[in-house]
Design a protein around this motif. Sequence first.
Motif, PDB file in Angstrom:
ATOM      1  N   SER A  45      34.231  35.193  44.686  1.00  0.00           N
ATOM      2  CA  SER A  45      34.009  34.176  45.711  1.00  0.00           C
ATOM      3  C   SER A  45      35.070  34.304  46.805  1.00  0.00           C
ATOM      4  CB  SER A  45      34.078  32.782  45.091  1.00  0.00           C
ATOM      5  OG  SER A  45      33.108  32.634  44.078  1.00  0.00           O
ATOM      6  N   SER A  46      34.814  33.702  47.935  1.00  0.00           N
ATOM      7  CA  SER A  46      35.765  33.729  49.041  1.00  0.00           C
ATOM      8  C   SER A  46      37.091  33.130  48.600  1.00  0.00           C
ATOM      9  CB  SER A  46      35.209  32.931  50.224  1.00  0.00           C
ATOM     10  OG  SER A  46      36.130  32.881  51.284  1.00  0.00           O
ATOM     11  N   GLY A  47      38.150  33.829  48.865  1.00  0.00           N
ATOM     12  CA  GLY A  47      39.479  33.344  48.505  1.00  0.00           C
ATOM     13  C   GLY A  47      39.954  33.775  47.129  1.00  0.00           C
ATOM     14  N   VAL A  48      39.067  34.332  46.322  1.00  0.00           N
ATOM     15  CA  VAL A  48      39.445  34.827  44.988  1.00  0.00           C
ATOM     16  C   VAL A  48      39.856  36.285  45.139  1.00  0.00           C
ATOM     17  CG1 VAL A  48      38.659  35.286  42.637  1.00  0.00           C
ATOM     18  CG2 VAL A  48      37.906  33.215  43.817  1.00  0.00           C
ATOM     19  N   THR A  49      41.142  36.541  45.091  1.00  0.00           N
ATOM     20  CA  THR A  49      41.645  37.893  45.374  1.00  0.00           C
ATOM     21  C   THR A  49      42.535  38.467  44.278  1.00  0.00           C
ATOM     22  OG1 THR A  49      43.505  36.941  46.606  1.00  0.00           O
ATOM     23  CG2 THR A  49      41.525  37.523  47.873  1.00  0.00           C
ATOM     24  N   THR A  50      43.213  37.633  43.508  1.00  0.00           N
ATOM     25  CA  THR A  50      44.129  38.151  42.490  1.00  0.00           C
ATOM     26  C   THR A  50      43.351  38.548  41.246  1.00  0.00           C
ATOM     27  OG1 THR A  50      44.533  35.972  41.521  1.00  0.00           O
ATOM     28  CG2 THR A  50      45.965  36.649  43.335  1.00  0.00           C
ATOM     29  N   ILE A  51      43.899  39.487  40.477  1.00  0.00           N
ATOM     30  CA  ILE A  51      43.210  39.973  39.295  1.00  0.00           C
ATOM     31  C   ILE A  51      42.973  38.861  38.284  1.00  0.00           C
ATOM     32  CG2 ILE A  51      45.377  40.757  38.257  1.00  0.00           C
ATOM     33  CD1 ILE A  51      41.800  42.188  37.781  1.00  0.00           C
ATOM     34  N   GLU A  52      43.960  37.976  38.126  1.00  0.00           N
ATOM     35  CA  GLU A  52      43.777  36.903  37.149  1.00  0.00           C
ATOM     36  C   GLU A  52      42.673  35.941  37.559  1.00  0.00           C
ATOM     37  OE1 GLU A  52      47.429  35.749  39.703  1.00  0.00           O
ATOM     38  OE2 GLU A  52      46.556  37.553  38.788  1.00  0.00           O
ATOM     39  N   ASP A  53      42.557  35.667  38.854  1.00  0.00           N
ATOM     40  CA  ASP A  53      41.504  34.760  39.319  1.00  0.00           C
ATOM     41  C   ASP A  53      40.123  35.413  39.240  1.00  0.00           C
ATOM     42  OD1 ASP A  53      43.262  32.723  39.805  1.00  0.00           O
ATOM     43  OD2 ASP A  53      43.460  33.121  41.955  1.00  0.00           O
ATOM     44  N   MET A  54      40.056  36.704  39.524  1.00  0.00           N
ATOM     45  CA  MET A  54      38.767  37.391  39.453  1.00  0.00           C
ATOM     46  C   MET A  54      38.268  37.463  38.006  1.00  0.00           C
ATOM     47  SD  MET A  54      38.868  40.436  42.315  1.00  0.00           S
ATOM     48  CE  MET A  54      40.383  41.206  41.747  1.00  0.00           C
ATOM     49  N   VAL A  55      39.156  37.829  37.090  1.00  0.00           N
ATOM     50  CA  VAL A  55      38.751  37.906  35.688  1.00  0.00           C
ATOM     51  C   VAL A  55      38.325  36.530  35.187  1.00  0.00           C
ATOM     52  CG1 VAL A  55      39.581  38.316  33.338  1.00  0.00           C
ATOM     53  CG2 VAL A  55      40.137  39.944  35.151  1.00  0.00           C
ATOM     54  N   GLU A  56      39.081  35.500  35.553  1.00  0.00           N
ATOM     55  CA  GLU A  56      38.738  34.150  35.117  1.00  0.00           C
ATOM     56  C   GLU A  56      37.388  33.707  35.687  1.00  0.00           C
ATOM     57  OE1 GLU A  56      38.981  30.332  33.354  1.00  0.00           O
ATOM     58  OE2 GLU A  56      39.914  32.262  32.896  1.00  0.00           O
ATOM     59  N   CYS A  63      39.280  46.534  30.697  1.00  0.00           N
ATOM     60  CA  CYS A  63      39.844  46.949  31.989  1.00  0.00           C
ATOM     61  C   CYS A  63      40.212  48.431  31.951  1.00  0.00           C
ATOM     62  CB  CYS A  63      41.125  46.167  32.290  1.00  0.00           C
ATOM     63  SG  CYS A  63      40.982  44.364  32.205  1.00  0.00           S
ATOM     64  N   ASN A  64      40.220  49.046  33.120  1.00  0.00           N
ATOM     65  CA  ASN A  64      40.822  50.371  33.176  1.00  0.00           C
ATOM     66  C   ASN A  64      42.343  50.189  33.089  1.00  0.00           C
ATOM     67  OD1 ASN A  64      41.749  49.641  35.729  1.00  0.00           O
ATOM     68  ND2 ASN A  64      40.289  50.926  36.841  1.00  0.00           N
ATOM     69  N   PRO A  65      43.100  51.238  32.808  1.00  0.00           N
ATOM     70  CA  PRO A  65      44.544  51.066  32.576  1.00  0.00           C
ATOM     71  C   PRO A  65      45.291  50.377  33.709  1.00  0.00           C
ATOM     72  CG  PRO A  65      43.859  53.202  31.770  1.00  0.00           C
ATOM     73  CD  PRO A  65      42.667  52.614  32.484  1.00  0.00           C
ATOM     74  N   ALA A  66      44.956  50.671  34.953  1.00  0.00           N
ATOM     75  CA  ALA A  66      45.668  50.065  36.084  1.00  0.00           C
ATOM     76  C   ALA A  66      45.412  48.565  36.160  1.00  0.00           C
ATOM     77  CB  ALA A  66      45.254  50.737  37.388  1.00  0.00           C
ATOM     78  N   THR A  67      44.172  48.170  35.943  1.00  0.00           N
ATOM     79  CA  THR A  67      43.822  46.743  35.991  1.00  0.00           C
ATOM     80  C   THR A  67      44.425  46.004  34.810  1.00  0.00           C
ATOM     81  OG1 THR A  67      41.754  47.308  37.100  1.00  0.00           O
ATOM     82  CG2 THR A  67      41.899  45.118  36.130  1.00  0.00           C
ATOM     83  N   TYR A  68      44.392  46.640  33.648  1.00  0.00           N
ATOM     84  CA  TYR A  68      45.007  46.036  32.463  1.00  0.00           C
ATOM     85  C   TYR A  68      46.495  45.805  32.706  1.00  0.00           C
ATOM     86  CZ  TYR A  68      46.162  45.398  27.499  1.00  0.00           C
ATOM     87  OH  TYR A  68      46.607  44.898  26.295  1.00  0.00           O
ATOM     88  N   SER A  69      47.145  46.780  33.321  1.00  0.00           N
ATOM     89  CA  SER A  69      48.572  46.660  33.613  1.00  0.00           C
ATOM     90  C   SER A  69      48.841  45.505  34.576  1.00  0.00           C
ATOM     91  CB  SER A  69      49.091  47.973  34.214  1.00  0.00           C
ATOM     92  OG  SER A  69      50.449  47.866  34.589  1.00  0.00           O
ATOM     93  N   ALA A  70      47.989  45.371  35.599  1.00  0.00           N
ATOM     94  CA  ALA A  70      48.167  44.282  36.564  1.00  0.00           C
ATOM     95  C   ALA A  70      48.015  42.921  35.897  1.00  0.00           C
ATOM     96  CB  ALA A  70      47.153  44.432  37.699  1.00  0.00           C
ATOM     97  N   LEU A  71      47.044  42.807  34.998  1.00  0.00           N
ATOM     98  CA  LEU A  71      46.840  41.548  34.282  1.00  0.00           C
ATOM     99  C   LEU A  71      48.001  41.284  33.339  1.00  0.00           C
ATOM    100  CD1 LEU A  71      44.753  39.267  34.043  1.00  0.00           C
ATOM    101  CD2 LEU A  71      43.676  40.554  32.178  1.00  0.00           C
ATOM    102  N   ARG A  72      48.509  42.337  32.747  1.00  0.00           N
ATOM    103  CA  ARG A  72      49.657  42.215  31.828  1.00  0.00           C
ATOM    104  C   ARG A  72      50.889  41.731  32.592  1.00  0.00           C
ATOM    105  NH1 ARG A  72      52.080  40.864  28.259  1.00  0.00           N
ATOM    106  NH2 ARG A  72      52.633  41.841  26.313  1.00  0.00           N
ATOM    107  N   LYS A  73      51.110  42.278  33.787  1.00  0.00           N
ATOM    108  CA  LYS A  73      52.266  41.875  34.588  1.00  0.00           C
ATOM    109  C   LYS A  73      52.156  40.417  35.015  1.00  0.00           C
ATOM    110  CE  LYS A  73      53.334  46.486  36.405  1.00  0.00           C
ATOM    111  NZ  LYS A  73      53.324  47.369  37.604  1.00  0.00           N
TER     112      LYS A  73
END
Length: 282
Positions: A144-155, A181-191
């Motif tokens: 949705s508009s304004g949803v940009t971070t990985i945690e918000d998109m996954v949620e 997730c692919n490794p890069a996305t998993y890492s971003a969510l982990r961070k």
Amino acid sequence: MARVDSLSILLDPSGQAKLAELYDGVIENVQKSAVSAQIKNTDLSGDPEAGSVEAKRFANAESKAYGTARTAGAGEKVKAKPVTIAIDTDKEFVEEIAQKDISLLGVDGLLEKRTANHAQRLTAELDAAFFAEAVSAGTAYVPSSGVTTIEDMVEEAIVTLESLKNDYIDGIDRSMISVTCNPATYSALRKYLDKLPNVNVDTAAADIYAFHGVRVFSSNRLPATDDFVVMMDASIAQPVKTSVYKAEKIPMSEDMSVQLFFHYGTKAVTPETILHHAKASA
């Protein structure tokens, strides 16, 4: 000096038993290390030997006014939607091994090296086919508009599935949903989790285990176009039929071949319960 006459041992009954034992280890390894093995649909009927199996989707029951069945003289018919999964991918591992190599490495060492590699490659192929089907049959998730971070998109993707309603589904519990997730996305969510104060996740561990009650996996076998897939468990069926290992002497040679044949099919049973998110650059 050669440890044993390896070729002779492999071609006698005890050698075949050794191959069968190592083959069991291959299947066990596939079940342990494949993400798809943990979330695929295994509630299937039919005979794989016939070339296909079937999964059935049953519609939710709907209540009627008291006396409806008595007036009609019959109850409501159970609404079921069969999904046929064709076992239409036929593959093999057939490797020739020089008798000299068998003698130098020894029976146990060589066969264990090759069966371990077969397990790894079988795992990779099944996982890749599973997630390729997820992306092909599922629905593209658009934030949705304004949803940009990985945690918000996954949620948001999780909430979309959690709220899903149709004839067969009336919402999906988070315990029945998984994120891969692919490794890069998993890492971003982990961070992201690492930065939370008083987080109830062991940030020293590699695994996230759960994100807001949903299991999270890392896999390098998602299609290159996508960075994560959110899906209900058992959304995809992937029956696999394998043949036991065979060791055979190559005609007019002292060398031998080790053979494993396998057949599988991959199909989404509930495609509406799969969401995939394309990479920004895809």
